[in-house]
Design a protein around this motif. Structure first.
Motif, PDB file in Angstrom:
ATOM      1  N   ILE A 212      48.491  49.667  12.603  1.00 59.38           N
ATOM      2  CA  ILE A 212      48.928  49.937  13.971  1.00 59.38           C
ATOM      3  C   ILE A 212      50.442  50.101  14.083  1.00 59.38           C
ATOM      4  N   VAL A 213      51.183  49.116  13.592  1.00 61.00           N
ATOM      5  CA  VAL A 213      52.623  49.152  13.831  1.00 61.00           C
ATOM      6  C   VAL A 213      53.301  50.303  13.087  1.00 61.00           C
ATOM      7  N   ILE A 214      53.041  50.396  11.795  1.00 60.95           N
ATOM      8  CA  ILE A 214      53.728  51.428  11.008  1.00 60.95           C
ATOM      9  C   ILE A 214      53.340  52.837  11.463  1.00 60.95           C
ATOM     10  N   PRO A 215      52.038  53.156  11.524  1.00 59.46           N
ATOM     11  CA  PRO A 215      51.724  54.511  11.993  1.00 59.46           C
ATOM     12  C   PRO A 215      52.194  54.767  13.420  1.00 59.46           C
ATOM     13  N   GLY A 216      52.176  53.729  14.238  1.00 56.80           N
ATOM     14  CA  GLY A 216      52.617  53.909  15.620  1.00 56.80           C
ATOM     15  C   GLY A 216      54.107  54.178  15.717  1.00 56.80           C
ATOM     16  N   ALA A 217      54.856  53.601  14.767  1.00 57.27           N
ATOM     17  CA  ALA A 217      56.309  53.759  14.810  1.00 57.27           C
ATOM     18  C   ALA A 217      56.763  55.013  14.064  1.00 57.27           C
ATOM     19  N   LEU A 218      55.857  55.611  13.320  1.00 61.32           N
ATOM     20  CA  LEU A 218      56.244  56.716  12.435  1.00 61.32           C
ATOM     21  C   LEU A 218      56.885  57.912  13.159  1.00 61.32           C
ATOM     22  N   PRO A 219      56.319  58.361  14.269  1.00 63.82           N
ATOM     23  CA  PRO A 219      56.947  59.515  14.930  1.00 63.82           C
ATOM     24  C   PRO A 219      58.409  59.238  15.291  1.00 63.82           C
ATOM     25  N   SER A 220      58.660  58.054  15.823  1.00 60.48           N
ATOM     26  CA  SER A 220      60.025  57.702  16.188  1.00 60.48           C
ATOM     27  C   SER A 220      60.912  57.604  14.942  1.00 60.48           C
ATOM     28  N   TYR A 221      60.342  57.051  13.882  1.00 58.98           N
ATOM     29  CA  TYR A 221      61.075  56.924  12.620  1.00 58.98           C
ATOM     30  C   TYR A 221      61.506  58.305  12.120  1.00 58.98           C
ATOM     31  N   LEU A 222      60.608  59.261  12.239  1.00 58.65           N
ATOM     32  CA  LEU A 222      60.931  60.603  11.764  1.00 58.65           C
ATOM     33  C   LEU A 222      62.011  61.263  12.620  1.00 58.65           C
ATOM     34  N   ILE A 223      62.008  60.935  13.908  1.00 57.66           N
ATOM     35  CA  ILE A 223      63.096  61.432  14.752  1.00 57.66           C
ATOM     36  C   ILE A 223      64.412  60.859  14.241  1.00 57.66           C
ATOM     37  N   LEU A 281      62.834  70.981   5.794  1.00 50.68           N
ATOM     38  CA  LEU A 281      62.252  69.920   4.976  1.00 50.68           C
ATOM     39  C   LEU A 281      61.695  68.804   5.872  1.00 50.68           C
ATOM     40  N   VAL A 282      62.468  68.442   6.896  1.00 51.34           N
ATOM     41  CA  VAL A 282      62.004  67.392   7.801  1.00 51.34           C
ATOM     42  C   VAL A 282      60.722  67.822   8.500  1.00 51.34           C
ATOM     43  N   ARG A 283      60.681  69.092   8.914  1.00 54.08           N
ATOM     44  CA  ARG A 283      59.468  69.580   9.577  1.00 54.08           C
ATOM     45  C   ARG A 283      58.272  69.482   8.642  1.00 54.08           C
ATOM     46  N   LEU A 284      58.527  69.803   7.389  1.00 53.09           N
ATOM     47  CA  LEU A 284      57.452  69.731   6.410  1.00 53.09           C
ATOM     48  C   LEU A 284      56.972  68.286   6.274  1.00 53.09           C
ATOM     49  N   ILE A 285      57.936  67.375   6.199  1.00 51.55           N
ATOM     50  CA  ILE A 285      57.575  65.955   6.083  1.00 51.55           C
ATOM     51  C   ILE A 285      56.748  65.538   7.297  1.00 51.55           C
ATOM     52  N   GLU A 286      57.183  65.964   8.475  1.00 48.86           N
ATOM     53  CA  GLU A 286      56.439  65.617   9.687  1.00 48.86           C
ATOM     54  C   GLU A 286      55.014  66.138   9.626  1.00 48.86           C
ATOM     55  N   LYS A 287      54.891  67.367   9.155  1.00 47.24           N
ATOM     56  CA  LYS A 287      53.551  67.958   9.067  1.00 47.24           C
ATOM     57  C   LYS A 287      52.663  67.141   8.153  1.00 47.24           C
ATOM     58  N   ILE A 288      53.271  66.659   7.066  1.00 49.61           N
ATOM     59  CA  ILE A 288      52.476  65.948   6.077  1.00 49.61           C
ATOM     60  C   ILE A 288      52.120  64.547   6.556  1.00 49.61           C
ATOM     61  N   VAL A 289      53.079  63.832   7.129  1.00 47.24           N
ATOM     62  CA  VAL A 289      52.780  62.440   7.482  1.00 47.24           C
ATOM     63  C   VAL A 289      52.269  62.271   8.905  1.00 47.24           C
ATOM     64  N   LEU A 290      52.352  63.291   9.727  1.00 44.45           N
ATOM     65  CA  LEU A 290      51.807  63.170  11.086  1.00 44.45           C
ATOM     66  C   LEU A 290      50.748  64.241  11.347  1.00 44.45           C
ATOM     67  N   PRO A 291      49.740  64.319  10.515  1.00 52.53           N
ATOM     68  CA  PRO A 291      48.755  65.386  10.708  1.00 52.53           C
ATOM     69  C   PRO A 291      48.061  65.276  12.059  1.00 52.53           C
ATOM     70  N   TRP A 292      47.870  64.067  12.531  1.00 62.32           N
ATOM     71  CA  TRP A 292      47.190  63.876  13.809  1.00 62.32           C
ATOM     72  C   TRP A 292      48.040  64.412  14.946  1.00 62.32           C
ATOM     73  N   ALA A 293      49.348  64.312  14.811  1.00 65.71           N
ATOM     74  CA  ALA A 293      50.222  64.801  15.880  1.00 65.71           C
ATOM     75  C   ALA A 293      50.186  66.325  15.924  1.00 65.71           C
ATOM     76  N   LYS A 294      50.016  66.927  14.766  1.00 69.53           N
ATOM     77  CA  LYS A 294      49.937  68.381  14.716  1.00 69.53           C
ATOM     78  C   LYS A 294      48.738  68.874  15.525  1.00 69.53           C
ATOM     79  N   ASP A 295      47.653  68.154  15.406  1.00 69.43           N
ATOM     80  CA  ASP A 295      46.456  68.528  16.160  1.00 69.43           C
ATOM     81  C   ASP A 295      46.703  68.497  17.664  1.00 69.43           C
ATOM     82  N   PHE A 296      47.528  67.546  18.085  1.00 72.97           N
ATOM     83  CA  PHE A 296      47.842  67.440  19.501  1.00 72.97           C
ATOM     84  C   PHE A 296      48.551  68.679  19.999  1.00 72.97           C
ATOM     85  N   ARG A 297      49.446  69.188  19.155  1.00 69.36           N
ATOM     86  CA  ARG A 297      50.310  70.270  19.622  1.00 69.36           C
ATOM     87  C   ARG A 297      49.572  71.587  19.708  1.00 69.36           C
ATOM     88  N   GLN A 298      48.464  71.720  18.991  1.00 64.13           N
ATOM     89  CA  GLN A 298      47.799  73.017  18.970  1.00 64.13           C
ATOM     90  C   GLN A 298      47.207  73.375  20.331  1.00 64.13           C
TER      91      GLN A 298
END
Ligand SMILES: Nc1ncnc2c1ncn2[C@@H]1O[C@H](COP(=O)(O)OP(=O)(O)OP(=O)(O)O)[C@@H](O)[C@H]1O
Ligand SMILES: [Mg+2]
Lengths: 298, 241
Positions: A212-223, A281-298
């Protein structure tokens, strides 16, 4: 067992976005920094038309610039023409010095990033996961964050000298804060509803952090990571403006010393291109570690 | 999924819950029989969620005692799926076992709610009703002796809600766990429950069994009578019914 740093803490760290556009000292470096592109989103499929239009604008500007140089409106001593810049780049590439300088600069950024991201991550995890650690770690870091990090340059020169350590050190201070602040913010900002879920699912503390904590914090971490990369670049430009005997900054410095605007522009172009690549590169990393977020954006 | 589950009772004694000066529930005694289906109804703010959260252990800041089984599962009004975990992983969240075992078990639980094909998608790609069914599968996978549901159908459209109600009923018939369902929908309560407990002004104001044959026929006059009785208790006036 009070689970974790609970959400009300968010209030104290609201609006954690780093001041990436801190004023750099005067000189070619600052122009490089403010002229850095790369914030543009890559054109989405279906927007090919807009993409073509954008490219056309760039092309027209280049042609205008080149024509102005040919027609004598722009003196090469003031600003080299695109062709001259390309010639310089091609020449130094064939001769091999460009790759050497590039390697030196990239190594500085990579080293600074590695140290800064590691430190910011560890600090963010500690402060986010333990309230007592938060009191110890967060207060000083929140105070320091108000400081434009490039303002630390003179102090770092005294502490680290003017060689390699300074250049890496500047990158480190530029990277630590956004990584720390955004990771911390991400952790305390995890939706409290999920803590309730963790209770009814009987998650232990380790599972709570892991699922919960790590995946939940990941989007902010990537920012934070994205901001830190932008800062790393600023740091490099500023750091390399001091006593450079190698690296992209060295090309800049030589250009300045010998009044070679083609070299100066070439160095700026390289900074810009690397900035864009890192953004990708950062975008690529985001795509790889936040696949669920990508689905949201579609 | 094993069908040899047992059901467990719940006993509350002298349960009192306050938020600051606001006494939400005072000195509530309530016993829920093992295997029964109890609907907890009450006006908004009457303390239904508060009580259920205390039973679940989400909120331990109360006085009095609550005895219940350790094998409890909870269904939230929002399905509360982790958006960053695939559906199957949500279903087995926190459960021990190897990935292969857990996946298989998750699929089994998903099959019970008719979603075996959705194990590998992200929750955000599911409809609200499907998400709620995944959340039921997650509860089922824990093989609970006590299932606590806080308005699990509240956010669903009327049609989906009917399907979801039927699903919960079927699961209860099959697994025979104890169910405590919080709802503000009196018809839903009468359709599903053996017993209706009404909360108002800080305590239990009505506690009636539902002696109607299943499946419940909403057109029966005894259904109507009970509905009216509960609604009056909830402060709805006769001409509003
Ligand atoms: N965290 C809280 N802090 C302060 N008061 C609260 C809190 N949670 C609930 N309350 C109060 O407790 C009372 C009961 O709330 P509860 O959520 O249990 O009502 P409910 O019966 O579930 O209502 P609804 O049908 O609207 O969900 C309300 O008066 C509410 O204001
Ligand atoms: Mg409620």
């Amino acid at each position: 067992m009070p689970p974790l740093a609970a959400p009300p803490v968010i209030a104290t760290v609201e609006g954690v976005t780093m001041s990436t556009h801190t004023k750099a000292p005067e000189g070619p470096a600052s122009r490089a920094a403010s002229g850095r592109p790369g914030a543009k989103r890559p054109a989405k499929p279906g927007r090919a038309g807009r993409y073509a239009r954008r490219s056309a604008v760039v092309l027209v500007l280049l042609v205008l610039w080149q024509s102005a140089s040919w027609l004598g409106y722009i003196n090469a001593a003031t600003l080299a023409s695109p062709v001259e810049v390309s010639q310089y780049l091609w020449g130094s590439l064939r001769e091999g010095s460009l790759l050497v300088d590039l390697g030196v600069s990239l190594r500085r950024v990579a080293l600074g990033l590695a140290i800064g991201v590691a430190a910011g991550t560890v600090l963010g995890l500690i402060a986010g996961l333990s309230r007592s650690a938060e009191d110890v770690v967060d207060t000083p870091l929140q105070m320091l964050r108000a400081l434009p990090f490039l303002g630390l340059a003179p102090l770092l020169m005294i502490w680290l000298g003017i060689d390699e350590a300074l250049k890496v050190g500047l990158v480190v201070v530029g990277v630590v804060f956004p990584v720390y602040l955004n990771l911390f913010k991400g952790i305390v900002g995890v939706d409290p509803k999920f803590y309730e879920l963790s209770v009814v699912q009987g998650l232990n503390r380790f599972q709570l952090i892991r699922y919960i904590v790590i995946p939940g914090a990941l989007p902010s971490y990537l920012i934070g990571l994205r901001f830190s990369l932008a800062n790393a670049w600023l740091s490099l430009v500023v750091g390399e403006a001091v006593n450079s005997n190698a690296g992209i900054g060295h090309i800049l410095q030589q250009g300045k010393d010998f009044l070679r605007t083609d070299m100066i522009v070439a160095a700026l172009v390289i900074y810009a291109v690397l900035g864009v690549l890192i953004e990708a590169l950062v975008r690529l990393i985001e795509k790889i570690v936040l696949p669920w977020a990508k689905d949201f954006r579609q | 999924m094993s069908l040899t589950q047992t059901a467990a009772p719940v006993h509350l004694r002298g349960y009192t819950k306050t938020f600051g000066d606001n006494v939400v529930l005072q000195d509530v005694d309530l016993s829920i029989e093992a295997g029964s289906f109890v609907a907890l109804v009450g006006k908004s703010g009457s303390g239904k969620s508060t009580l259920l959260r205390s039973i679940a252990g989400i909120d331990r800041d109360y006085t009095g005692t609550i005895d219940r089984s350790e094998k409890v599962a909870f269904g939230f009004q929002d399905a509360r799926l982790l958006p960053w975990s695939k559906v199957w992983h949500n279903v087995v969240l926190g459960q021990p076992g190897s990935t292969a075992e857990l996946r298989a078990a998750a699929k089994e639980a998903l099959a019970e709610v008719g979603l075996e094909g959705k194990a590998d998608v992200w929750p955000s790609t599911l409809s609200g009703g499907q998400q709620q069914r995944v959340s039921l599968a997650r509860a089922l996978h824990r093989q609970p002796e006590l299932l606590l549901l806080d308005e699990p159908f509240g956010a669903l459209d009327a049609l989906t809600r009917l399907h979801a109600q039927a699903l919960v009923h079927d699961l209860w018939v099959r697994h025979r766990f104890t169910v405590v369902l919080v709802t503000h929908d009196v018809e839903e309560a009468i359709t599903l429950a053996d017993r209706i407990v009404v909360l108002s002004s800080g305590g239990v104001s009505l506690d009636v069994p539902v002696d109607l044959a299943r499946p419940r026929d909403r057109r029966l006059s005894r259904f109507e009578d009970l509905r009216e009785r509960v609604l009056l208790q909830l402060g709805v006036s006769r001409n509003e019914i």
